[in-house]
Write a protein that holds these residues in place. Structure first.
Motif, PDB file in Angstrom:
ATOM      1  N   ALA A   8       0.740  -1.136   0.104  1.00 12.10           N
ATOM      2  CA  ALA A   8       0.054   0.023  -0.092  1.00 12.10           C
ATOM      3  C   ALA A   8       0.733   1.217  -0.021  1.00 12.10           C
ATOM      4  CB  ALA A   8      -0.781   0.003   1.191  1.00 12.10           C
ATOM      5  N   HIS A   9       0.417   2.356  -0.553  1.00 11.37           N
ATOM      6  CA  HIS A   9       1.029   3.578  -0.518  1.00 11.37           C
ATOM      7  C   HIS A   9       0.129   4.708  -0.111  1.00 11.37           C
ATOM      8  CE1 HIS A   9       4.340   2.187  -3.243  1.00 11.37           C
ATOM      9  NE2 HIS A   9       3.369   1.486  -3.678  1.00 11.37           N
ATOM     10  N   VAL A  10       0.480   5.369   0.894  1.00 10.30           N
ATOM     11  CA  VAL A  10      -0.605   6.497   1.350  1.00 10.30           C
ATOM     12  C   VAL A  10       0.270   7.868   0.601  1.00 10.30           C
ATOM     13  CG1 VAL A  10      -1.083   8.047   3.195  1.00 10.30           C
ATOM     14  CG2 VAL A  10      -0.998   5.461   3.441  1.00 10.30           C
ATOM     15  N   LEU A  11      -0.371   8.451  -0.169  1.00  9.47           N
ATOM     16  CA  LEU A  11       0.081   9.579  -1.075  1.00  9.47           C
ATOM     17  C   LEU A  11       0.376  10.898  -0.214  1.00  9.47           C
ATOM     18  CD1 LEU A  11      -0.913   8.456  -4.363  1.00  9.47           C
ATOM     19  CD2 LEU A  11       1.260   7.871  -3.240  1.00  9.47           C
ATOM     20  N   GLY A  12      -0.900  11.182   0.504  1.00  6.32           N
ATOM     21  CA  GLY A  12      -1.093  12.499   1.119  1.00  6.32           C
ATOM     22  C   GLY A  12      -2.201  12.428   1.701  1.00  6.32           C
ATOM     23  N   VAL A  13      -2.524  13.635   2.534  1.00  5.40           N
ATOM     24  CA  VAL A  13      -3.701  13.804   3.387  1.00  5.40           C
ATOM     25  C   VAL A  13      -4.080  15.320   3.095  1.00  5.40           C
ATOM     26  CG1 VAL A  13      -4.503  13.961   5.669  1.00  5.40           C
ATOM     27  CG2 VAL A  13      -2.883  12.259   4.920  1.00  5.40           C
ATOM     28  N   THR A  14      -4.976  15.837   2.951  1.00  7.20           N
ATOM     29  CA  THR A  14      -5.833  16.837   2.812  1.00  7.20           C
ATOM     30  C   THR A  14      -7.138  17.098   3.291  1.00  7.20           C
ATOM     31  OG1 THR A  14      -5.725  19.116   1.481  1.00  7.20           O
ATOM     32  CG2 THR A  14      -6.171  16.745   0.390  1.00  7.20           C
ATOM     33  N   GLY A  15      -7.697  18.184   3.707  1.00  5.47           N
ATOM     34  CA  GLY A  15      -9.281  18.117   3.900  1.00  5.47           C
ATOM     35  C   GLY A  15      -9.904  18.487   2.704  1.00  5.47           C
ATOM     36  N   HIS A  16      -9.530  19.040   1.804  1.00  4.78           N
ATOM     37  CA  HIS A  16      -9.946  19.679   0.356  1.00  4.78           C
ATOM     38  C   HIS A  16      -9.297  19.223  -0.794  1.00  4.78           C
ATOM     39  CE1 HIS A  16     -12.479  21.806   3.321  1.00  4.78           C
ATOM     40  NE2 HIS A  16     -11.414  22.262   3.888  1.00  4.78           N
ATOM     41  N   PRO A  17      -9.257  17.969  -1.053  1.00  2.00           N
ATOM     42  CA  PRO A  17      -8.527  17.407  -2.414  1.00  2.00           C
ATOM     43  C   PRO A  17      -9.325  18.220  -3.736  1.00  2.00           C
ATOM     44  CG  PRO A  17     -10.234  15.744  -1.397  1.00  2.00           C
ATOM     45  CD  PRO A  17      -9.874  16.726  -0.335  1.00  2.00           C
ATOM     46  N   GLY A  19      -8.554  18.609  -8.243  1.00  2.00           N
ATOM     47  CA  GLY A  19      -7.899  17.920  -9.363  1.00  2.00           C
ATOM     48  C   GLY A  19      -6.435  18.211  -9.483  1.00  2.00           C
ATOM     49  N   PRO A  20      -5.910  19.249  -9.274  1.00  2.32           N
ATOM     50  CA  PRO A  20      -4.414  19.646  -9.354  1.00  2.32           C
ATOM     51  C   PRO A  20      -3.761  19.097  -8.178  1.00  2.32           C
ATOM     52  CG  PRO A  20      -5.501  21.557  -9.862  1.00  2.32           C
ATOM     53  CD  PRO A  20      -6.617  20.674  -9.350  1.00  2.32           C
ATOM     54  N   TRP A  21      -4.262  18.978  -7.015  1.00  3.12           N
ATOM     55  CA  TRP A  21      -3.722  18.327  -5.977  1.00  3.12           C
ATOM     56  C   TRP A  21      -3.529  16.637  -5.977  1.00  3.12           C
ATOM     57  CZ3 TRP A  21      -4.767  14.470  -2.123  1.00  3.12           C
ATOM     58  CH2 TRP A  21      -4.123  14.245  -0.829  1.00  3.12           C
ATOM     59  N   VAL A  22      -4.632  16.148  -6.482  1.00  2.59           N
ATOM     60  CA  VAL A  22      -4.537  14.616  -6.877  1.00  2.59           C
ATOM     61  C   VAL A  22      -3.464  14.329  -7.978  1.00  2.59           C
ATOM     62  CG1 VAL A  22      -6.022  12.879  -7.413  1.00  2.59           C
ATOM     63  CG2 VAL A  22      -6.798  14.333  -6.268  1.00  2.59           C
ATOM     64  N   ALA A  23      -3.310  15.266  -8.963  1.00  2.00           N
ATOM     65  CA  ALA A  23      -2.611  15.210 -10.123  1.00  2.00           C
ATOM     66  C   ALA A  23      -1.119  14.986  -9.430  1.00  2.00           C
ATOM     67  CB  ALA A  23      -2.936  16.027 -11.069  1.00  2.00           C
ATOM     68  N   GLN A  24      -0.760  16.141  -8.487  1.00  3.36           N
ATOM     69  CA  GLN A  24       0.503  16.153  -7.884  1.00  3.36           C
ATOM     70  C   GLN A  24       0.850  14.845  -7.046  1.00  3.36           C
ATOM     71  OE1 GLN A  24       2.827  18.517  -8.442  1.00  3.36           O
ATOM     72  NE2 GLN A  24       4.384  17.118  -7.368  1.00  3.36           N
ATOM     73  N   GLN A  25      -0.030  14.309  -6.492  1.00  2.00           N
ATOM     74  CA  GLN A  25       0.332  13.130  -5.464  1.00  2.00           C
ATOM     75  C   GLN A  25       0.579  11.926  -6.604  1.00  2.00           C
ATOM     76  OE1 GLN A  25       0.468  13.327  -2.317  1.00  2.00           O
ATOM     77  NE2 GLN A  25      -0.147  15.479  -2.704  1.00  2.00           N
ATOM     78  N   ALA A  26      -0.170  11.886  -7.831  1.00  2.23           N
ATOM     79  CA  ALA A  26       0.293  10.946  -8.952  1.00  2.23           C
ATOM     80  C   ALA A  26       1.502  11.073  -9.211  1.00  2.23           C
ATOM     81  CB  ALA A  26      -0.629  10.974 -10.066  1.00  2.23           C
ATOM     82  N   PHE A  51     -10.341  13.030 -10.089  1.00  2.00           N
ATOM     83  CA  PHE A  51      -9.339  12.355 -11.196  1.00  2.00           C
ATOM     84  C   PHE A  51      -9.589  13.066 -12.406  1.00  2.00           C
ATOM     85  CE2 PHE A  51     -10.293   8.978  -7.857  1.00  2.00           C
ATOM     86  CZ  PHE A  51      -9.093   8.925  -7.322  1.00  2.00           C
ATOM     87  N   THR A  52      -8.655  14.004 -12.689  1.00  2.00           N
ATOM     88  CA  THR A  52      -9.004  14.877 -13.756  1.00  2.00           C
ATOM     89  C   THR A  52      -8.145  14.261 -14.966  1.00  2.00           C
ATOM     90  OG1 THR A  52      -6.997  16.328 -13.359  1.00  2.00           O
ATOM     91  CG2 THR A  52      -9.223  16.879 -12.661  1.00  2.00           C
TER      92      THR A  52
END
Length: 159
Positions: A8-17, A19-26, A51-52
């Motif tokens: 498993a990989h935990v990529l990040g934690v945020t209260g308000h994900p 599209g750009p934040w999720v892309a950066q985690q990818a 997931f943009t």
């Protein structure tokens, strides 16, 4: 989660994900995987609007095909659902998160426990990043290590 190895990989934690934040985690995941990313053929994801196209492009650029799960079908991604359920039952239902820093540390500690110690039935009771030790015929002592303030216990054999 890597299905074959159960890692498993935990990529990040945020209260308000977003599209750009999720892309950066990818992008961060692809950097973390490095050369191992070549071994991946598919990414299974749900249809959330976070997931943009930017997110998908990170993986398609590496030759990884994106598979979207059907709408309203939580069993379609059963491995991730099982991991999230385990995280909730084994940890989050039993601990009070006090701030954002604590929220980042707790899942990271669980990820380490899950990947390095927790036995997996599909791996013959080994952990994703640790093979089982060879059997010992001598007298064996077992020691217990407490993680997350005693919330999780790890048991190790000592000859």
């Amino acid at each position: 989660m890597e299905i074959g190895s159960r890692r498993a990989h935990v990529l990040g934690v945020t209260g308000h994900p977003t599209g750009p934040w999720v892309a950066q985690q990818a992008r961060n995941l692809m950097i973390e995987l490095g050369d191992r990313a070549e071994g991946f053929r598919f990414l299974i994801r749900d249809r959330d609007t976070k997931f943009t196209a930017m997110f998908d492009e990170v993986f398609t650029a590496a030759g990884i095909r994106i598979l979207k799960s059907p709408p309203r079908a939580p069993r379609a991604d059963a491995f991730a659902e099982r991991w999230i359920g385990g995280l909730r039952r084994e940890l989050l239902d039993r601990i009070l998160i006090v701030n954002a820093r604590h929220l980042r540390r707790v899942p990271a500690a669980y990820e380490t426990y899950f990947n390095e110690h927790r036995p997996h039935r599909s791996l013959g009771q080994a952990a994703p990043l640790r093979a089982l030790p060879d059997p010992v015929e001598d007298d064996i002592r077992v020691i217990r290590r407490d993680r997350l303030g005693g919330l999780i216990h790890e048991y190790v054999q000592v000859a």
